[in-house]
Design an enzyme around this catalytic site. Sequence first.
Site, short mmCIF file in Angstrom:
data_model
loop_
_atom_site.label_atom_id
_atom_site.label_comp_id
_atom_site.label_asym_id
_atom_site.label_seq_id
_atom_site.Cartn_x
_atom_site.Cartn_y
_atom_site.Cartn_z
NE ARG A 158 -3.61 -2.22 2.88
CZ ARG A 158 -3.20 -3.54 3.58
NH1 ARG A 158 -2.09 -3.37 4.29
NH2 ARG A 158 -3.90 -4.10 3.97
CE LYS A 209 -6.12 -0.81 5.27
NZ LYS A 209 -7.40 -0.90 4.86
CG HIS A 214 -4.96 0.46 -3.39
ND1 HIS A 214 -4.04 0.39 -2.53
CD2 HIS A 214 -6.05 -0.60 -2.93
CE1 HIS A 214 -4.58 -0.24 -1.38
NE2 HIS A 214 -5.71 -0.98 -1.96
NE ARG A 271 -3.18 -3.85 -0.94
CZ ARG A 271 -2.73 -4.44 0.05
NH1 ARG A 271 -1.22 -4.77 0.14
NH2 ARG A 271 -3.29 -5.25 1.06
CG HIS A 295 -6.06 -8.96 2.18
ND1 HIS A 295 -6.56 -9.27 0.72
CD2 HIS A 295 -6.12 -7.29 1.80
CE1 HIS A 295 -6.48 -8.13 -0.18
NE2 HIS A 295 -6.17 -7.10 0.68
CE1 TYR A 348 -6.60 -7.63 -6.08
CE2 TYR A 348 -6.79 -8.72 -4.16
CZ TYR A 348 -6.56 -7.65 -4.77
OH TYR A 348 -6.22 -6.15 -4.08
#
Length: 314
Positions: A157, A181, A260, A263, A286, A295
């Site tokens: 990111r 994150k 992004h 990514r 994730h 995806y």
Amino acid sequence: MRKTPTADQPSEAWALALVAFDRDLRRRGAAEKTRRAYGVDLGQFARWARGCGLAPETVGTRELRRYAAGLAQRGGAPTTVARKLAALRAFYRSLVEHGRVQQNPADLLTAPKRRRRLPRTLKPAEVAGLLDRIPASTPLELRDRALFELAYASGLRAEELVNLDLTSLDFDDEQVRVEGKGGKTRIVPVGEHALQALRTYAERGRPALSTIRAGGAIGSLGEPALFLSKSGRRLSTSDVRRRLRVWARHAAVQAGASPHWLRHSFATHLLEGGADLRAIQELLGHASLSTTHVYTQVESARLRTVYARSHPRA
């Protein structure tokens, strides 16, 4: 029976509750952008609740449904309403954990159905064209080439890229340590092209950017960041987006290119190459496999297009 607060009580109660929730988010390592978004959405709800004479503890599911209905009636998009309800769910979850309320009134709310947009991606040839168009002459060009080679090679990111320090890179093991994150750390492999660009930047580009000249004296800011601005400071995410737009125009890549996209392209190209979905989840950082599952829809859409274009009786 609920006790009706006085006129001043809801205002004070909401102010204290929102400050406590933000402190909770900080403790959990929530990103600054996430905290700001929650603050805006919950601030809006707090104003509505105060107007109704409600304190945080006196809000029930019925009131939340009334608020959500009002958002929809005023033309709020399903994604916007869903985001605001998610903020309320997180806020009341925190109140439950701290014993302020017994149950989360937002748990019984149903988020409006929203159409999930497929991630925007670039084809491998488009990514190669974009990266190869970035020269390797000036320190800023060396930085940008290394920055976007790494973004695509490791699927990072924009915020993760700018938070990297020089010590985050491990050239010997060909990997990078990423603070993702929620303060979660992951180790991600770095491809050969990205490693070469990073070595060149570290040897020739970064030293020039970290050197400052003032009053005839030459010195260093001692900035630990891997990617530096022309003033020797840590890059911002807006810098990353702006520089990518510049090089995307040079490469005639479709308008609106963002970090992004690189990514998303990283994940999609791995899936097309036969990578396991669980491995892609770990590489992307994730928390849930369901986030990564989108995806597979990109790949499915691509195969349908190929089928329709190629099969004689499609």
